[in-house]
Every structure is written in C-alpha cells, then in structure tokens.
Design a protein around this motif. Structure first.
Motif, PDB file in Angstrom:
ATOM      1  N   ASN A 133      -5.377  -9.308  -5.634  1.00 39.94           N
ATOM      2  CA  ASN A 133      -6.091  -8.130  -6.138  1.00 39.94           C
ATOM      3  C   ASN A 133      -5.295  -6.855  -5.884  1.00 39.94           C
ATOM      4  O   ASN A 133      -4.759  -6.639  -4.793  1.00 39.94           O
ATOM      5  N   GLU A 134      -5.245  -6.010  -6.934  1.00 39.78           N
ATOM      6  CA  GLU A 134      -4.622  -4.704  -6.812  1.00 39.78           C
ATOM      7  C   GLU A 134      -5.700  -3.630  -6.946  1.00 39.78           C
ATOM      8  O   GLU A 134      -6.524  -3.687  -7.855  1.00 39.78           O
ATOM      9  N   TYR A 135      -5.672  -2.669  -6.043  1.00 40.06           N
ATOM     10  CA  TYR A 135      -6.628  -1.575  -6.029  1.00 40.06           C
ATOM     11  C   TYR A 135      -5.887  -0.263  -6.292  1.00 40.06           C
ATOM     12  O   TYR A 135      -4.832  -0.014  -5.697  1.00 40.06           O
ATOM     13  N   ASN A 193      -8.304   0.389   2.938  1.00 39.26           N
ATOM     14  CA  ASN A 193      -8.982  -0.905   2.861  1.00 39.26           C
ATOM     15  C   ASN A 193      -9.801  -0.948   1.576  1.00 39.26           C
ATOM     16  O   ASN A 193      -9.785   0.005   0.779  1.00 39.26           O
ATOM     17  N   GLN A 194     -10.533  -2.032   1.366  1.00 38.69           N
ATOM     18  CA  GLN A 194     -11.283  -2.189   0.121  1.00 38.69           C
ATOM     19  C   GLN A 194     -12.302  -1.075  -0.082  1.00 38.69           C
ATOM     20  O   GLN A 194     -12.550  -0.651  -1.211  1.00 38.69           O
ATOM     21  N   GLU A 195     -12.886  -0.581   1.006  1.00 41.32           N
ATOM     22  CA  GLU A 195     -13.881   0.489   0.895  1.00 41.32           C
ATOM     23  C   GLU A 195     -13.267   1.776   0.332  1.00 41.32           C
ATOM     24  O   GLU A 195     -13.969   2.591  -0.268  1.00 41.32           O
ATOM     25  N   SER A 196     -11.967   1.940   0.519  1.00 37.90           N
ATOM     26  CA  SER A 196     -11.286   3.131  -0.008  1.00 37.90           C
ATOM     27  C   SER A 196     -11.318   3.159  -1.521  1.00 37.90           C
ATOM     28  O   SER A 196     -11.066   4.201  -2.136  1.00 37.90           O
ATOM     29  N   LYS A 250      -2.746  -3.612  -2.173  1.00 38.98           N
ATOM     30  CA  LYS A 250      -2.707  -4.980  -2.698  1.00 38.98           C
ATOM     31  C   LYS A 250      -3.146  -5.929  -1.610  1.00 38.98           C
ATOM     32  O   LYS A 250      -2.595  -5.934  -0.503  1.00 38.98           O
ATOM     33  N   GLU A 251      -4.163  -6.719  -1.918  1.00 40.20           N
ATOM     34  CA  GLU A 251      -4.654  -7.744  -0.996  1.00 40.20           C
ATOM     35  C   GLU A 251      -4.747  -9.054  -1.758  1.00 40.20           C
ATOM     36  O   GLU A 251      -5.521  -9.178  -2.704  1.00 40.20           O
ATOM     37  N   ASN A 286     -10.765  -1.723  -9.129  1.00 43.31           N
ATOM     38  CA  ASN A 286     -10.998  -2.731  -8.109  1.00 43.31           C
ATOM     39  C   ASN A 286     -11.366  -4.044  -8.821  1.00 43.31           C
ATOM     40  O   ASN A 286     -11.394  -4.071 -10.068  1.00 43.31           O
ATOM     41  N   LYS A 326       0.849  -1.195   0.000  1.00 41.41           N
ATOM     42  CA  LYS A 326       0.000   0.000   0.000  1.00 41.41           C
ATOM     43  C   LYS A 326       0.885   1.244   0.000  1.00 41.41           C
ATOM     44  O   LYS A 326       2.014   1.231   0.479  1.00 41.41           O
ATOM     45  N   ASP A 386     -14.034   1.654  -3.351  1.00 41.81           N
ATOM     46  CA  ASP A 386     -15.396   1.422  -3.817  1.00 41.81           C
ATOM     47  C   ASP A 386     -15.835   2.637  -4.625  1.00 41.81           C
ATOM     48  O   ASP A 386     -15.896   3.749  -4.108  1.00 41.81           O
TER      49      ASP A 386
END
Length: 336
Positions: free
Chosen positions: A79-81, A205-208, A75-76, A100, A49, A210
């Motif tokens: 998956n890369e955001y 986090n993932q919500e960042s 990165k989780e 996402n 991150k 969305d």
C-alpha cells in the motif's frame, strides 16, 4: 644512432602507456560515476516515507498562480499512502488530496467537504512535486553532473496541458530535489517548483492519511474565504457571455452563465456552505488529473471545486480538453 633510436622508441612507448593509462582512468572514472549515481537512485527508490515542501508557481491564461505545496508519502507492504496539500497563497484556500487503500479523496478544509473517487492518482500523470515522478524522469533524462549535484533535462507530456514539452530538474548529491522547471516548446516557463524541505527521517503512520482525521486537523488552520461570485472564465473558446442569472432552489443558490458563439456552453456555480459535520460525496466519471487539483468528467459535463465554489461546465460543443481550459481559467474578474 641505436642509442638515440632506443631513446626515441622508449619515449614513444612511454607516451603510449600514458595515453592508455589516461583512457583506462577515464573509463574507470565514468564507470564509477555512473555506478555511484545508479546506486544513489536505487537507494532513493527504496524510500518508504518522505515529506517535502515547495513553493510552486503556474502560468495559466496569462495569470500567475502561487501555491505552497506540502507532500507526505508512506509505503507499507503493497500500500502507498499520499497526502498533497495545495495552499493557494492569494486566496488563503487549501485543497488537500489524500490517497489510502480506501480510495482517493479531495478535501476542502474550509467547507468540511470531501469528494471520494477511485483513481491511480498521483501515479497516472507527471507532477512536479511527487518525488517518484521526478526520479522516473531522472532515470530516463539527460543527466549533467554539476558542482552541487545533478542537473537533468527530459521530454515530458502532461496529459491535460498540451503546452508542456520538457522538464528541467536540479537535485543535490543525495538526490534531494532542489528545483523543477516545466517548459513549453519555446523554453518558456509554465511551472516552477522550488523545494525548501525534503526529509526521509519522518514519523508517519496510517492515521496520517486518514481522510477524516486530516480534514478535522486542517479545518481549524484556514479561515473561510468566500470568492466574489460569479467567477468568469478567461478561456472563452470563441464565445461570449450571453446571459447570467441567479437561481435558488431548496436554499441552494446557483449562478448560471450562458456563453454562445463558436462553441456554446453553460457554467453553473454553486457556493458550498460549510457544515459542522463532515460531508462525503462519492464522485463517478473520469478523473481529470490537473497539477493544482482534480476535475471530474462525464459526457458533456465537467465538475471541479474552485475556491470553495462547485463549478460545472455543460456543453455539447466543447471537447473534454476545451472544458478543462474553461474551468481552469475561472477567476473573479468580470467580463462586463
């Protein structure tokens, strides 16, 4: 004589030993230096991150465009955001690109508008504000150690800008980016990015990433700025404005500009009206990845959001690259 000869031989041996020691020390130093840089590269490539901020300027059709760019990365697992915000300082307009697992989204906060498409963005072409792209060029470029860190020069190709030939970068000792300069074959600056912030200890986090939540948060941050219509292209491809008219169908206003000459083409501009509800439009066709946004190409047509205006170029004469030049050069100055 033998004593003198022995002294001379002794001095020769000492001289050889010193020379060998210096060579070995130099080899050890350079090996250590290379290993040190390699280890730092391995460390930064493992970042899962980061957030960065830079001021970016681009020369386009003799016009200087200025942007504030904010990038977030996470990165989780596999998956890369990504979230890239391109804020146009002169227009007070922001366009945000989010990636996402559901796809890639172009957000226009002032219009509550989202375009969704499938693409390998941002990894499908170089960008001066994507850290992974910069590290890739660091690995294959010419690296010079400087007092504050490292200076790197590398050959580079930007798929949709044939002017670009090379890229120079400056990193500090931890490989945090400090400056990127993109040059043409004559070493004239095309793009400059000066980094003001780079952090890896950030809360994401993932919500960042969305797309709807990002849009909802961003909509209140920018005023709704409508451009003076119509916009006119500077890159005319040997043609001139033949006619322009305004057409309104079902409440939607279209500005239609027809150009004739060496290459005939038509530009249609539609102001997108902001709505209370988020409007998501799925876009098909080839994604044209530009430094300051994305465009969408279908045979004989190119579409892009410009300053809150949906711009489309239609032509049977223009190549895809020529369409990109036309749409990238749109501005408010009149051709009359």
């Amino acid at each position: 004589y033998f004593i003198i000869g022995g002294v001379i031989l002794k001095k020769i041996y000492i001289g050889i030993a010193v020379a060998v020691a210096l060579v070995i020390a130099s080899l050890i130093f350079f090996k250590f230096k290379d290993n040190s840089l390699d280890k730092t590269i391995d460390k930064v490539k493992a970042y899962d991150k980061y957030m960065l901020t830079c001021n970016m300027e681009m020369v386009e059709n003799d016009e200087l465009k200025s942007y504030l760019v904010n990038v977030s990365y996470l990165k989780e697992k596999k998956n890369e955001y990504y979230k890239v915000e391109l804020y146009d300082k002169s227009l007070n307009q922001s366009q945000i690109i989010v990636k996402n697992p559901d796809g890639v989204f172009v957000l226009t906060p002032t219009l509550n508008q989202i375009f969704k498409f499938q693409s390998e963005w941002p990894n499908n072409s170089p960008k001066p504000y994507i850290y992974q792209s910069l590290i890739e060029f660091l690995e294959k470029g010419e690296v010079e150690k400087i007092k504050t860190g490292y200076q790197v020069k590398s050959q580079v190709t930007y798929p949709n800008d044939s002017r670009i030939d090379s890229q120079e970068m400056i990193f500090d000792k931890t490989l945090a980016p400090k400056q990127v300069t993109v040059l043409d074959k004559d070493d004239a600056e095309i793009i400059t990015a000066n980094f003001t912030d780079f952090k890896t200890d950030v809360k994401l986090n993932q919500e960042s990433f969305d797309e709807k939540k990002v849009l909802e948060k961003s909509t209140s941050e920018y005023s709704n700025v409508s451009s003076e219509l119509p916009l006119y292209p500077i890159a005319l491809m040997g043609s001139s404005l033949n006619s322009e008219k305004v057409s309104t169908i079902d409440g939607t206003t279209n500005h239609i500009l027809k150009f004739t000459g060496d290459k005939n083409f038509t530009v249609v501009e539609t102001p997108v009206v902001a709505t209370d509800e988020i409007n998501i439009e799925v876009v098909t066709g080839e994604v044209i990845d530009l430094v300051d946004g994305v465009a969408f190409y279908n045979e004989g047509q190119l579409m892009m959001m410009k300053s809150g205006i949906l711009c489309k170029v239609y032509s049977e004469d223009l190549s895809k690259d020529e369409m990109v030049s036309v749409i990238s050069s749109m501005q408010t100055s009149s051709l009359k």
